[in-house]
Write an enzyme that holds these catalytic residues in place. Structure first.
Site, PDB file in Angstrom:
ATOM      1  N   HIS A  26       0.736  -1.182   0.110  1.00  0.00           N
ATOM      2  CA  HIS A  26       0.083  -0.094   0.012  1.00  0.00           C
ATOM      3  C   HIS A  26       0.747   1.270   0.188  1.00  0.00           C
ATOM      4  CE1 HIS A  26      -3.200  -2.824   0.837  1.00  0.00           C
ATOM      5  NE2 HIS A  26      -4.087  -2.052   0.118  1.00  0.00           N
TER       6      HIS A  26
ATOM      7  N   ASP B 259      -4.528  -8.007  -4.543  1.00  0.00           N
ATOM      8  CA  ASP B 259      -4.887  -9.256  -3.500  1.00  0.00           C
ATOM      9  C   ASP B 259      -5.013 -10.598  -4.205  1.00  0.00           C
ATOM     10  OD1 ASP B 259      -4.460  -8.133  -0.755  1.00  0.00           O
ATOM     11  OD2 ASP B 259      -6.287  -6.999  -1.056  1.00  0.00           O
TER      12      ASP B 259
ATOM     13  N   GLU C 117     -11.028 -10.442  -4.917  1.00  0.00           N
ATOM     14  CA  GLU C 117      -9.868 -10.386  -4.499  1.00  0.00           C
ATOM     15  C   GLU C 117      -9.325 -11.777  -3.667  1.00  0.00           C
ATOM     16  OE1 GLU C 117      -8.825  -6.949  -2.797  1.00  0.00           O
ATOM     17  OE2 GLU C 117     -10.675  -6.939  -1.512  1.00  0.00           O
TER      18      GLU C 117
ATOM     19  N   CYS D 197      -9.830  -2.852 -10.585  1.00  0.00           N
ATOM     20  CA  CYS D 197      -9.203  -1.816  -9.767  1.00  0.00           C
ATOM     21  C   CYS D 197      -7.905  -2.009  -9.222  1.00  0.00           C
ATOM     22  CB  CYS D 197     -10.189  -1.196  -8.770  1.00  0.00           C
ATOM     23  SG  CYS D 197     -10.540  -2.273  -7.531  1.00  0.00           S
TER      24      CYS D 197
END
Ligand code: PEP
Ligand code: MG
Length: 593
Positions: free
Chosen positions: A199, A470, A446, A517
């Site tokens: 992240h 993920d 995910e 996404c």
């Protein structure tokens, strides 16, 4: 001496500037810049703290009992001597004067410099004095903390008045700190740990500044104030470059700025393939203010609003319903009628809330946070917090098109609970007289289990959004934030491609909207593959939209789809895709003439 450090490229481009080291491994202090007129006062603050420690140690020395070992007095003398040494305060003064570091930061920067000198000493006795130095610095830091309620953010760098561009170097940067850089002066950054889709890397990419993570030793090898080049394309860092190398990189920097300016001209061109397919290119945002960049970049909506960033840097307090509502409404209004997909809070794993938060308390002893109580699991375990967030999202729907997206779904039971909560929230809002409209429900795909049971899930949702970051992590059992296994994190892995291709196909068959996404959507290296799989909606950082659009404009989705079987059956899908797509581009080039 010039040398190179190798890491993982996460955000493209070239940055050249002076290294600013933060969060040394030895001491963890607040880092912020003081303004030019605060420099003297800041140094005075440091001297006051130093004098307080001197007085403390002298008092201790006087109070030593008669029979105290002689070494104890000698130790206090060493500490006092260090405190009076010019290398200590004079060195710290340099960082305050020249770099405008706050006193704590200046002190820890000088500790780094002196600690290295101690490490290089031949004499064992002298080398061991490093520990004394660390203790002395800790005492002075303690005095500084007592003097001022240190409510400064961990890293804030807005009002630096220096001239050289600054590049941040750190062992690690939490996403919560990274988000503060949106308003900072740093023009690039380097960390020791992290992977391509950690992240921290994702937020760096959203800032659109060159970055290299996973250098392992970068923050130990690079020194405060070194001249550094970040090559964000190759994932390398060149420290103290020679003039020739510097010139070469300055040239590349200019070239990449020209390329960006060229791509920016595509901003308002609709994304339509050669065979007439209209492609949605939407934006991933972290904060409502990012919506403006999304509109600027020509996004046709927000495909992913990572709402968890509203929950960070709040010293343990969660945002109220009203505060969340205002934030969602601001994003919705900024998008001027285009859809905004708000993902419910996705905390956990490499995205903890700040230190004192509820989530951290819960996660403190979790063995494997990536598989623990995170995302929708956390929301369902905190029902009143979840209802509060849903109420805020529903209320924002009165101001534009809002879609609700749920992260990490793996069980039908979770979807049922979400429906139940949505019904309850609607009832609460109606009772309270709040306006809202219909909000579409989507789930993120995910977890492989969700991809494999998609036909069942699709009956209960309006759309899906595939979170490839993920999905790859859980399919390949590779921690996305762990640089030691980063080489195995492979979006081209046949298993990943199967899950991705099947998910897109199932959604289309069911007549449900599907988008991607994860970071694959914003990487032009995957645009043709995803178009070939039938994807028509991509969501990415605003800065990536133009490059992906350029690929879309040159693509023929029918021909790309025809390449897909060969890629999916291949033992080396990446090479096969490269070959097939290259041949296609060549053939298209010819047919255009
Ligand atoms: C993903 O997992 O691909 C995703 C988009 O969510 P995040 O990166 O926030 O986990
Ligand atoms: Mg995710």
């Amino acid at each position: 001496m010039s040398f190179q450090v190798f890491g993982i490229a996460v955000s493209r481009g070239v940055a050249i500037g002076r290294a600013v080291l933060v969060a040394s491994s030895r001491v963890d202090v607040a880092h912020y810049f003081v303004s030019a007129d605060q420099v003297e006062a800041e140094f005075a603050r440091l001297l006051r703290a130093r004098d307080e420690v001197v007085a403390e140690l002298e008092a201790l020395k006087l109070d030593l009992p008669e029979d105290a070992p002689h070494e104890l007095a000698a130790l206090l003398d060493v500490h006092l001597m260090l405190l009076h040494d010019e290398a200590f305060t004079g060195g710290a003064r340099h960082w305050i004067d020249q770099r405008h570091f706050n006193a704590e930061w200046a002190l820890s920067a000088q500790l780094e410099v002196l600690a290295r000198q101690f490490d290089e000493m031949e004499d064992d006795y002298l080398r061991e004095r490093k520990a004394d130095l660390e203790q002395v610095v800790e005492r002075v830091l303690g005095a500084l903390a007592r003097e001022q309620g240190s409510a400064q953010p961990a890293i804030a760098a807005r009002d630096f008045g220096g001239e050289d561009p600054l590049l941040l170097v750190a062992a690690d940067i939490a996403p919560a700190d990274m988000i503060q850089f949106k308003r900072s002066v740093f023009q690039g950054f380097i960390t020791d740990i992290g992977g391509k889709t950690s992240h921290t890397a994702i937020v760096a990419r959203s800032l659109d500044i060159p970055a290299v993570v996973g250098t392992r030793e970068g923050s130990r090898l690079i020194m405060q104030d070194d001249w550094v080049i970040i090559d964000g394309d190759a994932g390398t860092v060149i420290v103290n470059p020679s003039p020739i190398v510097l010139e070469e990189y300055r040239f590349r920097q200019r070239q990449s700025e020209l390329e960006r300016a060229r791509l920016a001209r595509l901003r308002h061109t609709p994304a339509v393939t050669l065979d007439g397919q209209v492609i949605e290119l939407q934006a991933n945002i972290e904060l409502p203010a990012d919506a403006h960049a999304a509109v600027e970049a020509g996004a046709t909506g927000v495909g992913l609003f990572r709402s968890e960033f509203l929950f960070m840097n709040r010293e343990g307090e969660l945002p109220s319903e009203e505060e969340q509502f205002q934030a969602y409404r601001a994003a919705v209004e900024a998008m001027r009628g285009m859809p905004v997909t708000i993902r419910t809070v996705d905390v956990g794993a490499d995205k903890p809330l700040d230190r004192m938060s509820i989530s951290d308390l819960r996660h403190e002893h979790v063995l494997n946070p990536a598989m623990g109580l995170r995302a929708i699991r956390w929301s369902l375990a905190e029902p009143s917090m979840f209802r509060q967030q849903l109420r805020a999202i529903y209320r924002a729907s009165a101001f534009g098109k809002v879609r609700l997206l749920i992260p990490m779904v793996a069980h039908l039971g979770e979807v049922r609970q979400i429906h139940e909560t949505m019904r309850r929230v609607q009832q609460q809002l109606s009772d309270a007289g709040h306006a809202y409209t219909r909000v579409e429900l989507g789930v993120m795909i995910e977890i492989p289990a969700a991809a494999l049971m998609l036909p069942l899930l699709l009956k209960y949702v309006d759309f899906i959004s595939i979170g490839t970051n993920d999905l790859i992590q859980y399919t390949l059992a590779i921690d996305r934030a762990d640089e030691s296994v980063a080489h195995l994190y492979d979006p081209w892995h046949p298993a990943v491609l199967q899950l991705l291709g099947q998910s897109i196909a199932h959604a289309r068959e069911a007549g449900k909207a599907v988008s991607v996404c994860g970071e694959m959507a914003g990487d032009p290296a995957f645009t043709e593959l995803l178009l070939g799989m039938g994807l028509r909606s991509f969501s990415m950082h605003p800065s990536q939209i133009s490059s992906v659009k350029q690929r879309v404009l040159r693509a023929d989705s029918v021909r790309l789809a025809a390449c897909l079987p060969a890629i999916l059956e291949s033992e080396d899908p990446e090479a096969t895709a490269e070959r097939e797509f290259c041949a296609l581009r060549g053939a298209q080039g010819k047919s255009l003439h």
